[in-house]
Write an enzyme that holds these catalytic residues in place. Sequence first.
Site, PDB file in Angstrom:
ATOM      1  N   ASP A 179       0.841  -1.200   0.026  1.00 32.37           N
ATOM      2  CA  ASP A 179      -0.159   0.159  -0.064  1.00 32.37           C
ATOM      3  C   ASP A 179       1.012   1.390   0.064  1.00 32.37           C
ATOM      4  OD1 ASP A 179       0.825   0.001   2.623  1.00 32.37           O
ATOM      5  OD2 ASP A 179      -1.114  -0.237   3.411  1.00 32.37           O
ATOM      6  N   SER A 180       2.381   0.838   0.210  1.00 35.16           N
ATOM      7  CA  SER A 180       3.063   2.215  -0.079  1.00 35.16           C
ATOM      8  C   SER A 180       2.971   2.947  -1.651  1.00 35.16           C
ATOM      9  CB  SER A 180       4.484   1.519  -0.074  1.00 35.16           C
ATOM     10  OG  SER A 180       4.836   0.448  -1.053  1.00 35.16           O
TER      11      SER A 180
ATOM     12  N   LYS B 279      -0.509  -9.462   2.940  1.00 43.61           N
ATOM     13  CA  LYS B 279      -0.046  -9.033   4.180  1.00 43.61           C
ATOM     14  C   LYS B 279      -0.977  -8.111   4.785  1.00 43.61           C
ATOM     15  CE  LYS B 279       3.241  -5.735   3.928  1.00 43.61           C
ATOM     16  NZ  LYS B 279       2.726  -4.680   4.759  1.00 43.61           N
TER      17      LYS B 279
ATOM     18  N   GLU C 116       9.375  -3.464  10.953  1.00 44.51           N
ATOM     19  CA  GLU C 116       9.642  -2.379  10.359  1.00 44.51           C
ATOM     20  C   GLU C 116      10.099  -1.145  11.518  1.00 44.51           C
ATOM     21  OE1 GLU C 116       7.903   1.280   7.627  1.00 44.51           O
ATOM     22  OE2 GLU C 116       6.995  -0.721   7.640  1.00 44.51           O
TER      23      GLU C 116
END
Length: 298
Positions: free
Chosen positions: A75-76, A144, A213
Amino acid sequence: MTHAVNERGQSAPQDAKPADSSKALYGGTSSRRVTVRDIARAKERGERWPMLTAYDAMTASVFDDAGIPVMLVGDSMGNCHLGYDSTVPVTMDEMTILTAAVVRGTKRAMIVADLPFGSYQEGPVQALRSATRLLKEAGAGAVKLEGGERSAHQIELLVQSGVPVMAHVGLTPQSVLAFGGNVVQGRGDEAAQQLLRDVKAVQDAGAFAVVLELIPAELAAEVTRSLHIPTVGIGAGPDCDAQVLVWTDMAGLTKWPGRTPKFLKQYADLRTVLGDAAKAFAQDVVGGAYPDAEHSFH
């Protein structure tokens, strides 16, 4: 069966057969799609592997030819492809269209598609509906989703229903408003213990891998040693089983308003390369040098 410690400090069967380089995730010779079994076996071998994002067929084909074994349709795309200020506005329609493009552009890589914000938070049934769409309409090989303990029930139903799931803990970009920015997570005893509970929860729920992350390197190393599923680091130090970067960051295409993130290593300067090419084209057109006789029909 006795066990020895491999070069990464992980336990491995002492009587295991030597690693077959043809089966390596990166550099292997198999032309079939990478599967969750391949990823599990790489963890057993102590093999490191790379993952990149991709959002279109052409770029994905370049990475596939380069041997990248896992690609994330993240979704980046909201930030680096669709012009949004964050990942939050990304829709299921956008995710489905771009995932299908990446699948069409690849032959070997496992394609993991993000479940965008609002597509799974209501509960397991909504998560299954969204994941089913990405597998059936787009051809994704896995999905994900973000969250540890809070997303365990969603992961459990997806896995029980036959959907491979990659989890994501630490800094979860869909919750960046709640975090107050891109802040390192897991610092301090209480935060570290919560992160350890989160990774255990997603592993127990059936996730085949977990993205870590923006967490301290020492904590990521501890997590990697404690799990039997692979860890995928981004800003999580060198001891994760795999590393992922957003491809436009990795290739120097992203325009950062300030300094680049500390964890980011740029392997090219595509922004300059493309800018120079555009300027050269423009100058040729304005000056009458293009098209010339060589590039014209007669």
